[in-house]
Write a protein that holds these residues in place. Structure first.
Motif, PDB file in Angstrom:
ATOM      1  N   ILE A 180       0.850  -1.190   0.000  1.00 14.73           N
ATOM      2  CA  ILE A 180       0.000   0.000   0.000  1.00 14.73           C
ATOM      3  C   ILE A 180       0.888   1.243   0.000  1.00 14.73           C
ATOM      4  O   ILE A 180       1.665   1.446   0.941  1.00 14.73           O
ATOM      5  N   PRO A 181       0.820   2.089  -1.024  1.00 20.56           N
ATOM      6  CA  PRO A 181       1.688   3.271  -1.083  1.00 20.56           C
ATOM      7  C   PRO A 181       1.432   4.215   0.087  1.00 20.56           C
ATOM      8  O   PRO A 181       0.299   4.391   0.530  1.00 20.56           O
ATOM      9  N   LEU A 182       2.508   4.832   0.562  1.00 14.32           N
ATOM     10  CA  LEU A 182       2.404   5.817   1.631  1.00 14.32           C
ATOM     11  C   LEU A 182       3.464   6.883   1.381  1.00 14.32           C
ATOM     12  O   LEU A 182       4.657   6.591   1.378  1.00 14.32           O
ATOM     13  N   GLN A 183       3.004   8.101   1.133  1.00 10.59           N
ATOM     14  CA  GLN A 183       3.925   9.184   0.848  1.00 10.59           C
ATOM     15  C   GLN A 183       4.516   9.727   2.160  1.00 10.59           C
ATOM     16  O   GLN A 183       3.782  10.181   3.035  1.00 10.59           O
ATOM     17  N   LEU A 184       5.835   9.669   2.252  1.00 10.34           N
ATOM     18  CA  LEU A 184       6.514  10.119   3.467  1.00 10.34           C
ATOM     19  C   LEU A 184       7.411  11.308   3.155  1.00 10.34           C
ATOM     20  O   LEU A 184       8.109  11.324   2.144  1.00 10.34           O
ATOM     21  N   ASP A 185       7.409  12.279   4.037  1.00 12.19           N
ATOM     22  CA  ASP A 185       8.306  13.425   3.930  1.00 12.19           C
ATOM     23  C   ASP A 185       9.090  13.512   5.232  1.00 12.19           C
ATOM     24  O   ASP A 185       8.516  13.749   6.299  1.00 12.19           O
ATOM     25  N   VAL A 186      10.402  13.300   5.141  1.00 10.32           N
ATOM     26  CA  VAL A 186      11.235  13.274   6.338  1.00 10.32           C
ATOM     27  C   VAL A 186      12.070  14.538   6.414  1.00 10.32           C
ATOM     28  O   VAL A 186      12.723  14.930   5.445  1.00 10.32           O
ATOM     29  N   GLU A 187      12.048  15.163   7.576  1.00  9.01           N
ATOM     30  CA  GLU A 187      12.839  16.365   7.815  1.00  9.01           C
ATOM     31  C   GLU A 187      13.724  16.145   9.036  1.00  9.01           C
ATOM     32  O   GLU A 187      13.228  15.850  10.131  1.00  9.01           O
ATOM     33  N   LEU A 206       8.689  13.081  10.736  1.00  6.43           N
ATOM     34  CA  LEU A 206       8.047  12.413   9.599  1.00  6.43           C
ATOM     35  C   LEU A 206       6.675  13.039   9.375  1.00  6.43           C
ATOM     36  O   LEU A 206       5.873  13.130  10.296  1.00  6.43           O
ATOM     37  N   THR A 207       6.428  13.493   8.139  1.00  3.13           N
ATOM     38  CA  THR A 207       5.127  14.074   7.792  1.00  3.13           C
ATOM     39  C   THR A 207       4.452  13.184   6.753  1.00  3.13           C
ATOM     40  O   THR A 207       5.085  12.791   5.762  1.00  3.13           O
TER      41      THR A 207
END
Length: 246
Positions: A180-187, A206-207
Motif C-alpha cells: 500500500i503506497p504511503l507518501q513520506l516526507d522526512v525532515e 516524519l510528515t
C-alpha cells in the motif's frame, strides 16, 4: 597508601569535606546502548595539596550487588572493575582541574549512580566528592500523538539523546506495508546541545497524510551510527480513523 574503599567509607560515614573545593558535575545524563557517555567534570581548588588522587566509582545497586565498582583510580589503575576493562577512559586533566570520564560501548547495566572522589593529599588530607545519575536508553522515542484521522496531515517526531562527544547518531524512518503506497516526507530537525550536561538530542520529523487503507501500517524509527554498532528501533502502528459525515 590510599584505597578506594577507605575513601568511600570516609565520605559516607563522616561526610568530610574541605570546604575549599567544589566538584562540578551535571545531575543526570543520558546515553544509548552501544554508544558512549562522557561525564563532564571540573573542580575549583583552593587547597595547597602535595598531589591529587582521582577515583571514579559506580555506587552499589542493591543487596544483590552490595559493593561499589571502581571505574578509574589514578593511584591504583589495577583496581578497575572487570566490567569496565577496556571501556573506560579518563578524559580529564587534573592539572587543569578537569576530572571528566568517558565510558564506551555502553550497556544497560551501566545505568545507575556514579561518584567522583578527589583526595587532596597534604599535611591535612582533604576529600571532595560529587554524584551523577546515568540513564541508558535502549531505543529512540516517538512522541505520542492523538487521534490519527484519514486525510489529515500527521507529523511524528522521533528523537534520541546521548552524551557522546565522538559519535554521530542518525534516525531512519521506514514503513512495513509495502503493498500500500504511503507518501513520506522526512525532515531532519538537527541536533540540540545542552551546554550544561553536554547531551546531544537528535530528532527526525516524519510528515504524512494517512488514508483509511493505511490503518495497521507499522512505522519504524531506527537509530543508525557511523561510529557505533547501534541498530535499535521504536515502532508505531497507525490506528487510522475516518472522519465520517453524518
Amino acid at each position: 597508601m590510599w584505597s578506594w574503599m577507605f575513601v568511600s567509607l570516609l565520605i559516607l560515614a563522616e561526610g568530610i569535606s574541605g570546604g575549599q573545593c567544589s566538584v562540578i558535575l551535571p545531575k543526570h545524563v543520558l546515553t544509548v546502548v552501544g554508544g558512549c557517555v562522557e561525564i563532564q567534570c571540573t573542580f575549583d581548588n583552593a587547597i595547597n595539596d602535595t598531589y591529587l588522587i582521582a577515583i571514579w566509582i559506580k555506587k552499589a545497586v542493591d543487596a544483590v550487588n552490595p559493593s561499589a565498582s571502581v571505574l578509574y583510580d589514578s593511584e591504583h589503575p589495577s583496581r578497575e572493575h572487570i566490567n569496565y576493562t577496556g571501556r573506560v577512559v579518563f578524559a580529564g586533566n587534573l592539572g587543569k582541574r578537569q576530572c571528566s570520564l568517558l565510558i564506551n560501548d555502553t550497556r544497560r547495566s551501566d545505568q545507575g549512580t556514579y561518584q567522583v572522589i578527589l583526595v587532596f593529599v597534604s599535611e591535612v588530607n582533604v576529600t571532595e566528592h560529587s554524584e551523577i545519575d546515568i540513564s541508558v536508553l535502549e531505543k529512540p522515542t516517538i512522541a505520542r500523538v492523538g487521534e490519527i484521522i484519514a486525510g489529515r496531515i500527521l507529523r511524528l517526531n522521533c528523537s534520541i539523546t546521548q552524551n557522546c562527544p565522538n559519535g554521530s547518531l542518525q534516525l531512519k524512518w521506514t514503513y512495513h506495508n509495502l503493498s500500500i503506497p504511503l507518501q513520506l516526507d522526512v525532515e531532519e530537525a538537527g541536533e540540540i546541545i545542552d551546554e550544561s550536561s553536554g547531551s546531544r538530542t537528535v530528532s527526525s520529523v516524519l510528515t504524512l497524510i494517512p488514508s483509511a487503507v493505511n490503518h495497521g501500517t507499522m512505522l519504524k524509527c531506527t537509530i543508525t551510527s557511523d561510529s557505533f554498532q547501534i541498530s535499535s528501533s521504536e515502532t508505531l502502528i497507525l490506528q487510522v480513523k475516518c472522519e465520517c459525515l453524518v
